[in-house]
Design an enzyme around this catalytic site. Structure first.
Site, PDB file in Angstrom:
ATOM      1  N   TYR A 286      14.408  31.729   2.808  1.00  0.00           N
ATOM      2  CA  TYR A 286      13.183  32.439   3.163  1.00  0.00           C
ATOM      3  C   TYR A 286      13.152  32.795   4.650  1.00  0.00           C
ATOM      4  O   TYR A 286      13.589  32.010   5.501  1.00  0.00           O
ATOM      5  CB  TYR A 286      11.956  31.580   2.851  1.00  0.00           C
ATOM      6  CG  TYR A 286      11.621  31.496   1.373  1.00  0.00           C
ATOM      7  CD1 TYR A 286      11.328  32.648   0.658  1.00  0.00           C
ATOM      8  CD2 TYR A 286      11.596  30.271   0.729  1.00  0.00           C
ATOM      9  CE1 TYR A 286      11.014  32.573  -0.692  1.00  0.00           C
ATOM     10  CE2 TYR A 286      11.283  30.179  -0.612  1.00  0.00           C
ATOM     11  CZ  TYR A 286      10.987  31.333  -1.326  1.00  0.00           C
ATOM     12  OH  TYR A 286      10.680  31.265  -2.652  1.00  0.00           O
TER      13      TYR A 286
ATOM     14  N   LYS B 181       0.836  -1.204   0.000  1.00  0.00           N
ATOM     15  CA  LYS B 181       0.000   0.000   0.000  1.00  0.00           C
ATOM     16  C   LYS B 181       0.868   1.250   0.000  1.00  0.00           C
ATOM     17  O   LYS B 181       2.051   1.214   0.331  1.00  0.00           O
ATOM     18  CB  LYS B 181      -0.929  -0.004   1.212  1.00  0.00           C
ATOM     19  CG  LYS B 181      -0.229  -0.008   2.554  1.00  0.00           C
ATOM     20  CD  LYS B 181      -1.224  -0.090   3.688  1.00  0.00           C
ATOM     21  CE  LYS B 181      -0.526  -0.072   5.049  1.00  0.00           C
ATOM     22  NZ  LYS B 181      -1.492  -0.087   6.154  1.00  0.00           N
TER      23      LYS B 181
END
Length: 820
Positions: free
Chosen positions: A715, A491
């Site tokens: 940033y 999965k």
């Protein structure tokens, strides 16, 4: 559900050595698809590339006890508990059993044949009539010598109508199908070049197909197909049948008086029996219009056209024709089509090409076409005209035949003798901002062209060591008994590792089951050729049809999902379908509660469409010894409920509760199967040293630069150089799955065997690292995690678990697989 005693089948088919006169409900022809072995009969079919007799031992081991075989091989001695029905030809035996079964029913039977559109007409007939009765139909495209008998086996006493499709590839085949189906209404869709090489001319192919209708009271077809019309008119076998024709050109039973196309839908008008009628369909292409009129003609002829069926025609669903769309280089869209290699299927594919409204330019890459029954010049002249009609802007032909006929193509074109010749120059063709149809016969290996034109991912890559994966699998196998089955979880892209790439390895290693989270994951594996049983752990009810289409096996966790899945089984005309029951033993996520067991058992005992393949539960804390008493309590509760269900059902079911850490710590609870998850990918809270690292996330240094003291980086100016500092810019950011929590010095990368701390905030696509003390240069490899810097260290820095890191690595990160 169909059911016969073994003695009944032997009476129909031939000589038998009966060990047990069991009840048979299922027919098996494929050793890889077994739903209920105890009540199944396996037909050992033989062909050019397969022999079903080779799989008798495997099937016997899986519980099948009834076999139809040809030739004597002392089977009854090798397999003493099995019954063997000896016949001269197993395919003929399968067809005889199906024909016998068909004779038991007196319901209307519709048979559809033709070169194209059979499956769509059949599916649309079912769609329009599904609300008004119980209809049985061929699954998918089951129209062959094997597919038809399997379809007929689905007929049951409560059916109101049957719709079957029938196809042939050579003379003599349709008579066998006709003997089995015995339809009273026939629909002839059209005639094309498919399989023409096996017929002297199209007229012979039509005549062969018309054998299907020799028992029909009514035959429906388009009289505008002149050759079909004339052949039917002259066929003495059909002289007693009523011919229901439709036409856009001339008088007919249903005269089409208008076809009006609007964006997204088409309105069709017609006159029948002195009255005017109208239908609307959600398609614009010619093939869909023709298919819809065939359906409409049947509805009118049979008296079934009314407000309900007219409304159903407005919502006719698209029927997949194995056509794949992918993102290509330079903002292109790739359409990969290998469903048919004839001119009619090319026309359909070109319609799809024209639907790509995001592109003004349309390119077709086509190989030589084979088995069309047409002369070269005639074939490619038709193709050239079709390309022009469909407004293709560029054509690329591959193969000696196309090269010989290049003068026929009056549009910008290029021709190559082979696929390799094109690949050597493909990147110089300046393919950009266009829709590209790739359609080639299999021997041309057009998958290489598709791979060359697919969009490439950036330099950051996740490397997966398949040898390490297998080593971890074998470690867990060493902890379980020989008769305990292994399910491996794939999965969430195999915990971020990849989908079919990992599943292929597991299939080769002969694991027993795969576990997917959702139906899309399982369907992707089926499309990639994975044949192992696949359990869907978290199925959404809206995906139940997809689950059945792809032979996936759903987890059923509550009464709502149980009822909805039963409806899906009936809707998809499956006789019986396997499910896995989830028990909530204390985790309190999905699952039936212990107090619901009695109601559940009662429901299942009265259900004829569902067979319980396994009962399972999920342990909440096997990785933490602190909670061992709770884990034992969960196991005991599960055992009690599972026993109750198995006793009520009256047949054995698989039990499984152990996950990766449970396999290591609770060997007494192995039962019939265990579920291996994160352990195979290299992580264990108790025995990490026994496992090998599977994953390495790597990138490169894009740029090296000097940042002066007191200057800031990134940033928010979150990074600050305390002194002149050499930094490296690495193209990996949070869009790749690198968590922002690792910024501002918390996380580190390994560069040339030294740790480089991250400076400032992590950006969407990049990170900056401090290269102080590291001899690093642009282009050097960067290890975000790997053998020397394990993912578990990164998980500790983030205060999380490896699961989160692995499953968070985005799809844009290229996966590279290594296997020694």
């Amino acid at each position: 559900m169909s059911s016969y005693l073994v003695s009944d089948i032997s009476t129909i088919l031939g000589k038998v050595v009966i060990r047990d006169d069991a009840v048979i409900r299922n027919i098996l022809i494929d050793s890889r698809n077994i739903n209920s072995p105890a009540d199944s009969v396996f037909f050992a079919l033989t062909g050019k590339n397969h022999n079903g007799h080779d799989y008798i031992g495997e099937l016997y081991d899986k519980g099948v006890r009834t076999f139809v075989v040809s030739g004597k091989a002392n089977y009854e001695i090798k397999y003493p508990e099995a019954t063997f029905i000896l016949v001269s030809d197993t395919l003929q035996a399968l067809q005889s059993l199906a024909a016998n079964h068909r004779k038991k029913f007196r319901i209307p039977v519709v048979a559809v044949t033709g070169s194209n559109g059979k499956t769509i007409v059949k599916e649309w007939l079912y769609h329009t009539l599904a609300l008004s009765g119980n209809i049985v139909r061929s699954p998918r495209s089951y129209n062959s010598q094997v597919g038809v008998p399997l379809s007929l086996w689905l007929m049951q006493e409560d059916n109101d109508l049957a719709v079957f499709e029938a196809g042939i590839s050579k003379p003599g085949e349709m008579e066998k199908l006709a003997e089995m189906i015995r339809p009273d209404t026939g629909i002839f869709t059209n005639i094309g070049e498919a399989h023409q090489e096996n017929f002297s001319d199209p007229g012979q192919k039509i005549t062969e197909k018309l054998h299907l209708f020799r028992s029909c009271r009514t035959i429906i077809y388009c009289s505008d197909h002149e050759l079909i019309h004339q052949t039917i008119q002259k066929n003495p076998q059909l002289k007693n049948a009523t011919l229901f024709t439709w036409s856009v050109k001339k008088r007919a039973s249903l005269r089409i008086t208008g076809i009006s196309r609007q964006p997204g839908f088409t309105t069709i008008s017609g006159r029948y029996s002195g009255s005017d009628y109208t239908i609307t369909i959600p398609f614009n292409d010619n093939a869909s219009v023709e298919n819809a009129i065939h359906v409409w003609a049947y509805l009118l002829q049979s008296g079934r056209f009314n407000k309900q069926t007219a409304s159903q025609m407005k919502s006719l669903p698209p029927v997949a024709m194995r056509l794949a769309l992918k993102k290509g280089i330079n903002r292109c869209t790739l359409i990969n089509d290998s469903y048919n290699s004839d001119i009619n299927s090319l026309a359909i594919a070109l319609d799809t090409l024209n639907m790509q409204k995001q592109h003004q330019r349309r390119t077709v890459i086509l190989s030589d076409l084979f088995q069309t029954g047409m002369k070269e010049e005639v074939l490619y002249k038709k193709i050239a005209a079709l390309l022009k009609e469909k407004k293709v802007t560029r054509f690329i032909g591959i193969g000696p035949a196309l090269s010989r006929n290049k003068k026929l193509f009056d549009l910008p074109s290029a021709f190559y003798e082979s696929t390799e010749s094109l690949l050597s120059v493909v990147l110089s063709l300046f393919l950009q901002d266009e829709a590209i149809l790739i359609k080639g016969s299999r021997q041309f290996e057009f998958e290489k062209i598709s791979a060359a034109l697919e969009e490439k991912k950036h330099n950051t890559r996740l490397e997966i060591n398949l040898n390490a994966l297998v080593s971890n699998l074998n470690y867990y196998r060493s902890l379980i008994s020989d008769d305990t089955m292994m399910m491996v979880m794939v999965k969430a892209l195999s915990y971020g590792s990849g989908s079919y790439e990992i599943a292929n390895v597991l299939q080769f290693q002969r694991v027993d089951y795969l576990g997917a989270a959702i139906a899309d994951e399982g369907a992707e594996l089926r499309n990639a050729g994975i044949t192992l049983p696949i359990m869907v752990m978290n199925p959404d009810p809206g995906s139940f049809d997809m689950i059945i289409r792809n032979r996936l096996e759903p987890e059923i966790y509550g009464f709502t999902s149980l009822r909805l899945f039963e409806q899906a089984v009936i809707r998809n005309q499956e006789a019986i379908y396997p499910v896995h029951l989830k028990i909530d033993s204390g985790m309190h996520r999905l699952g039936f509660l212990e107090e619901e067991a009695e109601k559940l058992c009662s429901y299942l005992k009265n259900n004829r469409n569902i067979i319980v393949k396994s009962v399972f539960s999920h342990l909440a804390a096997t990785d933490e010894p602190l909670h061992d008493k709770f884990s034992v309590r969960q196991i005991n509760a599960f055992v009690k409920t599972a026993r109750r269900i198995a006793d009520a059902l009256g047949y054995p079911v698989i039990r499984h509760i152990l996950n990766s850490s449970g396999i290591e710590r609770f060997p007494e609870a192995q039962f019939e199967m265990v579920r291996l998850g994160i352990g195979i990918y290299g992580f264990s809270p108790s025995n990490q040293k026994k496992l090998r690292n599977v994953h390495s996330l790597k990138s490169t240094i894009l740029q090296v630069k000097l940042v002066r003291a007191n200057e800031t980086v990134g940033y928010g100016r979150a990074g600050k150089a305390k002194k002149d500092t050499l930094i490296g810019i690495v193209p990996v950011g949070y869009a790749d799955g690198l968590d922002r929590r690792l910024g501002r010095g918390k996380g580190k990368f390994l560069i040339n065997d030294k740790m480089a701390p991250i400076i400032g905030n992590i950006c969407m696509d990049m990170s900056m690292v401090d290269l102080t003390g590291i001899d690093a240069h642009e282009g050097d490899e960067v290890v975000i995690f790997g053998d020397k810097y394990p993912m578990t260290e990164m998980a500790k820095q983030m205060n999380t678990i490896p699961y989160e890191i692995l499953t968070g690595i985005s799809h844009r990160v290229k996966r590279v697989y290594y296997h020694e």
